[in-house]
Design a protein around this motif. Sequence first.
Motif, PDB file in Angstrom:
ATOM      1  N   LYS A 172       0.984  -1.328  -0.019  1.00 16.62           N
ATOM      2  CA  LYS A 172      -0.092   0.001   0.061  1.00 16.62           C
ATOM      3  C   LYS A 172       0.591   1.203   0.022  1.00 16.62           C
ATOM      4  CE  LYS A 172      -3.725   2.430   2.578  1.00 16.62           C
ATOM      5  NZ  LYS A 172      -4.428   2.377   3.727  1.00 16.62           N
ATOM      6  N   ASP A 173       1.920   1.439   0.831  1.00 14.09           N
ATOM      7  CA  ASP A 173       2.571   2.525   0.856  1.00 14.09           C
ATOM      8  C   ASP A 173       3.524   2.979  -0.193  1.00 14.09           C
ATOM      9  OD1 ASP A 173       1.607   2.929   3.422  1.00 14.09           O
ATOM     10  OD2 ASP A 173       3.360   2.404   4.438  1.00 14.09           O
ATOM     11  N   LEU A 174       3.990   1.775  -0.811  1.00 16.23           N
ATOM     12  CA  LEU A 174       4.870   1.757  -2.040  1.00 16.23           C
ATOM     13  C   LEU A 174       4.006   2.328  -3.241  1.00 16.23           C
ATOM     14  CD1 LEU A 174       7.471  -1.065  -1.620  1.00 16.23           C
ATOM     15  CD2 LEU A 174       7.778   1.333  -1.817  1.00 16.23           C
ATOM     16  N   ASP A 175       3.006   1.649  -3.202  1.00 17.51           N
ATOM     17  CA  ASP A 175       2.092   1.888  -4.348  1.00 17.51           C
ATOM     18  C   ASP A 175       1.471   3.374  -4.369  1.00 17.51           C
ATOM     19  OD1 ASP A 175       1.963  -0.669  -5.439  1.00 17.51           O
ATOM     20  OD2 ASP A 175       0.134  -1.366  -4.425  1.00 17.51           O
ATOM     21  N   LEU A 176       1.383   3.882  -3.021  1.00 18.87           N
ATOM     22  CA  LEU A 176       0.892   5.300  -2.895  1.00 18.87           C
ATOM     23  C   LEU A 176       2.166   6.116  -3.358  1.00 18.87           C
ATOM     24  CD1 LEU A 176      -1.189   5.251   0.553  1.00 18.87           C
ATOM     25  CD2 LEU A 176      -1.987   5.675  -1.721  1.00 18.87           C
ATOM     26  N   TYR A 177       3.361   5.710  -2.953  1.00 14.71           N
ATOM     27  CA  TYR A 177       4.491   6.528  -3.382  1.00 14.71           C
ATOM     28  C   TYR A 177       4.681   6.635  -4.979  1.00 14.71           C
ATOM     29  CZ  TYR A 177       9.480   7.530  -4.225  1.00 14.71           C
ATOM     30  OH  TYR A 177      10.666   8.041  -4.591  1.00 14.71           O
ATOM     31  N   THR A 226       9.053   5.284 -15.315  1.00 12.69           N
ATOM     32  CA  THR A 226       7.850   4.581 -14.457  1.00 12.69           C
ATOM     33  C   THR A 226       8.562   4.154 -13.033  1.00 12.69           C
ATOM     34  OG1 THR A 226       8.756   2.495 -15.358  1.00 12.69           O
ATOM     35  CG2 THR A 226       6.841   3.620 -16.382  1.00 12.69           C
ATOM     36  N   ARG A 227       7.847   3.628 -12.280  1.00  9.82           N
ATOM     37  CA  ARG A 227       8.304   3.477 -10.946  1.00  9.82           C
ATOM     38  C   ARG A 227       7.663   1.944 -10.489  1.00  9.82           C
ATOM     39  NH1 ARG A 227       7.378   8.087 -11.945  1.00  9.82           N
ATOM     40  NH2 ARG A 227       9.126   9.636 -11.461  1.00  9.82           N
ATOM     41  N   SER A 228       8.307   1.071  -9.976  1.00  6.18           N
ATOM     42  CA  SER A 228       7.857  -0.344  -9.753  1.00  6.18           C
ATOM     43  C   SER A 228       8.201  -0.571  -8.252  1.00  6.18           C
ATOM     44  CB  SER A 228       8.802  -1.444 -10.565  1.00  6.18           C
ATOM     45  OG  SER A 228       8.505  -1.140 -12.122  1.00  6.18           O
ATOM     46  N   PRO A 229       7.299  -1.003  -7.647  1.00  5.52           N
ATOM     47  CA  PRO A 229       7.754  -1.316  -6.245  1.00  5.52           C
ATOM     48  C   PRO A 229       8.277  -2.573  -5.958  1.00  5.52           C
ATOM     49  CG  PRO A 229       5.364  -1.748  -6.724  1.00  5.52           C
ATOM     50  CD  PRO A 229       5.744  -1.188  -8.009  1.00  5.52           C
ATOM     51  N   LEU A 230       9.291  -2.679  -5.211  1.00  2.00           N
ATOM     52  CA  LEU A 230       9.922  -4.045  -4.732  1.00  2.00           C
ATOM     53  C   LEU A 230       9.886  -4.551  -3.434  1.00  2.00           C
ATOM     54  CD1 LEU A 230      13.252  -2.987  -6.854  1.00  2.00           C
ATOM     55  CD2 LEU A 230      11.218  -3.909  -7.548  1.00  2.00           C
ATOM     56  N   GLY A 231       8.701  -3.942  -2.874  1.00  2.00           N
ATOM     57  CA  GLY A 231       8.701  -4.494  -1.297  1.00  2.00           C
ATOM     58  C   GLY A 231       9.552  -3.706  -0.067  1.00  2.00           C
ATOM     59  N   LYS A 232       9.431  -4.443   0.916  1.00  2.00           N
ATOM     60  CA  LYS A 232      10.145  -4.183   2.184  1.00  2.00           C
ATOM     61  C   LYS A 232      11.556  -4.788   2.185  1.00  2.00           C
ATOM     62  CE  LYS A 232       6.467  -2.727   5.042  1.00  2.00           C
ATOM     63  NZ  LYS A 232       5.856  -3.011   6.216  1.00  2.00           N
ATOM     64  N   VAL A 233      12.567  -4.177   2.535  1.00  2.00           N
ATOM     65  CA  VAL A 233      13.794  -4.796   2.783  1.00  2.00           C
ATOM     66  C   VAL A 233      14.330  -4.186   4.303  1.00  2.00           C
ATOM     67  CG1 VAL A 233      14.324  -5.207   0.403  1.00  2.00           C
ATOM     68  CG2 VAL A 233      15.034  -3.167   1.648  1.00  2.00           C
ATOM     69  N   LYS A 234      15.565  -4.762   4.782  1.00  2.00           N
ATOM     70  CA  LYS A 234      16.253  -4.128   5.739  1.00  2.00           C
ATOM     71  C   LYS A 234      17.676  -3.736   5.352  1.00  2.00           C
ATOM     72  CE  LYS A 234      13.832  -6.860   9.348  1.00  2.00           C
ATOM     73  NZ  LYS A 234      12.899  -5.633  10.053  1.00  2.00           N
ATOM     74  N   ILE A 235      17.802  -2.738   5.776  1.00  2.00           N
ATOM     75  CA  ILE A 235      19.279  -2.143   5.515  1.00  2.00           C
ATOM     76  C   ILE A 235      20.181  -2.087   6.892  1.00  2.00           C
ATOM     77  CG2 ILE A 235      18.646  -0.728   3.536  1.00  2.00           C
ATOM     78  CD1 ILE A 235      18.663   1.775   4.996  1.00  2.00           C
TER      79      ILE A 235
END
Length: 388
Positions: free
Chosen positions: A25-30, A51-60
């Motif tokens: 949701k947050d990535l699609d909104l972004y 274009t912008r493609s959401p790739l999900g959550k990660v940890k850095i």
Amino acid sequence: MLGSDIYIMCPVTGTLDKKKIKHLKDLDLYCDFMHETSMYECEKSFANTITRSPLGKVKISYMSDEYDNASVEWIDALCVLTYQEKSELGILVFIVPLCSRDDTQIGDIVFSGHLRIDDSEKIYDLNSYIRTLKLLSCGKEKIIYTNSLALKSVEQIGYLLAGETAGSEHIDYRIRDQKLEELSSNNIAMYDFYELYASTNSIVYLVNGFSDNYLNNLEIEALLIYICEIAVLQNAAIGRINGQIVDELMQNSNISTSKTLKLQVEFGKTILLWDNKIYNYYMSQQLSNSIVSAFETDKLLEEYERNSEHIEQIASLKSAISADIEGKVLNILAFAISIGELVQLIKQLVAYYQGHTYALGASGISVAILLLLALIIKRNRKNRNKGI
């Protein structure tokens, strides 16, 4: 105290593995909000190329600057790929909303090459993670830091622009650099509700109205992010072709004019990124100019022009030398054959006066040999121009 919104931008090239797209949701909104911003700020024909493609959550990773011995903590981040299909250039963006860690240490981690990414399956260094997406790195990372103008600290700005930690556990020091002090005091903002500072590494955006609601903050960050996207894509374009030219010079002894042309054509696919009339608004264009200047894109272009001129000179010299050698070989062979023909002619004259018949068709054979040699040289030249 509010944490900063942090955007780590990594220039890449290639074609994304579509299986890596993960909608949240947050990535699609972004992604949607950034697209709306681009359509408002730029010509639609250009805005639609990115274009912008959401790739999900990660940890850095987050650790002190005693990297080899430091214990690692992990920070949640969102991941997006900004991409221009025609040029096959993109930006891998790690978003850390309202980060509670030391901003300067995050910059130190990124620019010292110690960033690690945990995608819940495996831990990677940055380049390895980029390769899992079927992409390749092609330039230096940039970071945008956004926070409240009320929290402004000139010293903090200096460390953020330098990409160095302000709280080193490795060595006790303070930055003393005239150029950096100038950058830390040079507000390049176009409006009065924020202040903006920039270096080759980083953008520091201090704004009134910054809050603990990330989506609200995004509304006042989107234009800056978009302008930085285009500036980083420009750097990616130069980084990619410079890398290709250097590889050719270091690894390929058979540099051809067709190969240099291929490199120039590939760079030409990025031409839309360099159009200074894509923005609808004068102030957006001026801000873009300031950021491009801070990223020192002109110096990267000068490096590209030097490298390009060098490889073209080598290709032209190799072509000229080969053509000269081929011409000399033909001349020598033609001379040798003409001597042979003269001998045959003398033999025929002697035989005629002696009353003998002596005709071997030497001239016809000689012409056939010359034609065959010319065809062989023409074929070799064609293969050389193809880079074979």
